[in-house]
Scaffold this active site. Structure first.
Site, PDB file in Angstrom:
ATOM      1  N   LYS A   5       0.950  -1.190   0.012  1.00 47.10           N
ATOM      2  CA  LYS A   5      -0.133  -0.039  -0.045  1.00 47.10           C
ATOM      3  C   LYS A   5       0.857   1.148  -0.039  1.00 47.10           C
ATOM      4  O   LYS A   5       1.984   1.250   0.804  1.00 47.10           O
ATOM      5  CB  LYS A   5      -0.882  -0.008   1.297  1.00 47.10           C
ATOM      6  CG  LYS A   5      -1.958   1.022   1.159  1.00 47.10           C
ATOM      7  CD  LYS A   5      -2.798   1.027   2.441  1.00 47.10           C
ATOM      8  CE  LYS A   5      -3.983   1.950   2.643  1.00 47.10           C
ATOM      9  NZ  LYS A   5      -4.675   1.586   3.847  1.00 47.10           N
ATOM     10  N   SER A  45     -10.028  -0.445   6.993  1.00 46.81           N
ATOM     11  CA  SER A  45      -9.535  -0.260   5.843  1.00 46.81           C
ATOM     12  C   SER A  45      -8.889  -1.507   5.267  1.00 46.81           C
ATOM     13  O   SER A  45      -8.423  -1.697   4.105  1.00 46.81           O
ATOM     14  CB  SER A  45      -8.640   0.891   5.657  1.00 46.81           C
ATOM     15  OG  SER A  45      -9.455   1.982   5.599  1.00 46.81           O
ATOM     16  N   SER A  95      -9.766   2.162   3.047  1.00 51.25           N
ATOM     17  CA  SER A  95      -9.015   2.720   2.156  1.00 51.25           C
ATOM     18  C   SER A  95      -7.696   1.683   1.198  1.00 51.25           C
ATOM     19  O   SER A  95      -7.144   2.389   0.369  1.00 51.25           O
ATOM     20  CB  SER A  95      -8.318   3.899   3.066  1.00 51.25           C
ATOM     21  OG  SER A  95      -7.150   3.180   3.862  1.00 51.25           O
TER      22      SER A  95
HETATM   23  N1  GLN Z   1     -13.402   4.324   6.456  1.00 52.95           N
HETATM   24  C1  GLN Z   1     -12.563   4.651   7.557  1.00 52.95           C
HETATM   25  C2  GLN Z   1     -12.266   6.039   7.472  1.00 52.95           C
HETATM   26  O1  GLN Z   1     -12.470   6.736   6.309  1.00 52.95           O
HETATM   27  C3  GLN Z   1     -11.321   3.645   7.538  1.00 52.95           C
HETATM   28  C4  GLN Z   1     -10.129   4.301   7.332  1.00 52.95           C
HETATM   29  C5  GLN Z   1      -9.036   3.396   7.508  1.00 52.95           C
HETATM   30  O2  GLN Z   1      -9.137   2.316   8.325  1.00 52.95           O
HETATM   31  N2  GLN Z   1      -7.749   3.723   7.221  1.00 52.95           N
HETATM   32  O3  GLN Z   1     -11.612   6.698   8.163  1.00 52.95           O
END
Ligand code: GLN
Length: 487
Positions: free
Chosen positions: A79, A178, A154
């Site tokens: 990532k 995410s 994400s």
């Molecule tokens: N959907 C969550 C957010 O927007 C999760 C983000 C994450 O785990 N990096 O913050």
């Protein structure tokens, strides 16, 4: 026998050990596939063919010398939140579009030392803020199961790359779901370890009390292989925990007879798609047939987890992202009039809308006069949520339920309404608030779209979770299915 590109890490590891293929051959095959097909998905921000082939050659040489480990020569995607020395590390943001990291994140370093081959850096929501991978400066990622739909976020690029068989595995990060949510949307196994199990050093910070690195693979066995190499104490991260790393792969086949599984009643609220609920029941039946006792439990404060998370995460991000000021890293506006103008325009142009929304929310909840009403309150509800989980784990060994309320939604469907987008995290972000490990595994399909089953463990219970997931994957074949368009 399936083709090379759709094999698991464990299968490929066997083929390499038997001399059936080489890391160079495997790496070439996958790079060709990425070159031919990634324009349809946009799962990579950067492809690193030279580095990949050099690593593959080194891995093959290492194998010849007789000192290859199980992961040596196996390709993966990182990532783009992990710093990679000499390679652009953008975090999905215009702010870091010109940033070449001067060092490797610990996760990258450790997987590198194990001999894994980096094919490139995957697309992601900007600074890991999002649930659909639509906030990336590099454009949205598409779901290989249906390219009109999001892959989740994400870590959307990481899951799309593995689901499309561009790579057998990827790293991800999970601050509020995410890894698990996108794994659920793409029929993959996604593991978010206990907070502190894996070093955060060199992982660009979003919300430091929640961020945790983990794995995206096809199977629990593969997750066990990778976690073993990634986990462990790191004196560069003061929140990493000095605790022995089990050989996760060694306990995958343990008998589950007598295991007590708790199903939180709060997971079955009106937001849950009834077909997802049915799939969860079917998965629980598999556990019953393996001798587990399934009981209901309650996490009465779980429904506070979305509002709590969306106060705490923005507060921490507002603080973490203050370092991006145009002076030290990344984007700087053209011809600033003075210092203030430089800050304002660099941040104004460098960050996208979602990141700005979070910084503003975070600054607001931390400001004098609102701190007590929002931030402090959220810390208290965080404590209540963690206490609910702790109480449940006095009764049961694992918790199980859905990963998401619905299968993957369409691109653009939720972008105008941040609250609806945030609600997609309803079953995942309580786990982050409590610092617990969570795992999502494939549990079936609804109208052709995959759905995920979530397994939550007590702190440092990754071995048991992987054992439970592996036994399920021995009984079912959902995880072996790949999207029609990317065979
Ligand atoms: N959907 C969550 C957010 O927007 C999760 C983000 C994450 O785990 N990096 O913050």
């Amino acid at each position: 026998m399936s083709e090379l590109h759709s094999k698991t890490l464990a299968e490929l590891s066997g083929l390499l050990a038997d001399g059936e293929t080489s890391s160079v051959e495997l790496t070439r095959t996958l790079l060709e596939r990425v070159g031919a097909r990634d324009a349809e998905l946009n799962s990579f921000i950067t492809v690193t063919p030279e580095r990949a082939l050099a690593q593959a050659e080194a891995a093959d040489a290492r194998r010849k010398r007789g000192d290859a480990g199980p992961l040596t020569g196996l390709p993966l995607v990182h990532k783009d939140i992990f710093c990679t020395r000499g390679v652009k590390t953008s975090c999905g943001s215009r702010m870091l579009d010109n940033f070449v990291a001067p060092y490797d994140a610990t996760v990258v370093q450790r997987l590198d030392a194990a001999g894994m081959v980096m094919l490139g850096k995957s697309n992601m929501d900007e600074f890991a803020m999002g649930s659909s991978n639509e906030t990336s400066w590099y454009g949205p990622v598409r779901n290989p199961w249906d390219t009109a739909r999001v892959p989740g976020g994400s870590s959307g690029g990481s899951v799309a790359a593995v689901a499309a068989s561009f790579a057998p595995a990827a790293t991800g990060t999970d601050t509020g779901g995410s890894i698990r949510q996108p794994a659920a949307f793409t029929n993959l196994t996604g593991l978010k370890p206990t907070y502190g199990r894996v070093s955060r050093y060199g992982m660009i910070a979003f919300a430091s009390s929640l961020d945790q690195a983990g794995t995206i693979t096809r199977t629990a066995e593969d997750a066990a292989m990778m976690l073993g190499a990634m986990a462990g104490f790191d004196d560069a991260d003061s929140t990493s925990v000095d605790r022995e790393v089990p050989v996760y792969r060694a306990t995958l086949n343990r008998d589950l007879k007598g295991l007590k599984v708790g199903v939180p009643v709060e997971f079955f609220d009106e937001g849950l798609d009834s077909k997802v609920a049915d799939a969860v029941q079917a998965a629980l039946d598999v556990y019953r047939s393996l001798g587990c006792e399934v009981v209901k439990v309650s996490l009465p404060n779980l429904m506070l987890s979305v509002p709590t998370y969306y106060v705490i995460a923005p507060a921490e991000c507002a603080s973490n992202l203050s370092r991006f000021d145009g002076a030290r890293f990344g984007y700087r506006c053209e011809n600033p009039r003075d210092l203030t103008d430089m800050y304002e325009r660099s941040r104004g142009d460098g960050f996208g809308d979602e990141v700005k929304r979070r910084i503003m929310t975070g600054t607001y909840v931390l400001s004098a006069g609102y701190y007590d009403a929002y931030y402090l309150k959220a810390q208290k509800t965080r404590h209540l949520i963690a206490a609910d989980f702790a109480k449940a784990f006095e009764e049961v060994d694992l918790l199980m339920g859905p990963t998401t309320p619905t299968p993957a939604f369409k691109l653009g469907e939720k972008t105008d309404d941040p609250i609806t987008m945030y609600l997609n995290d309803i079953y995942v972000n309580g786990v982050n608030l409590a610092g617990l490990p969570g795992l999502s595994i494939p549990m079936g399909f609804i109208d052709g779209l995959p759905v995920g089953f979530q397994i939550i463990g007590n702190h440092f219970q990754e071995a048991l979770m992987l054992n439970a997931a592996h036994r399920y994957q021995c009984e079912t074949d959902w995880h072996t299915r790949t999207p029609e368009g990317f065979k």
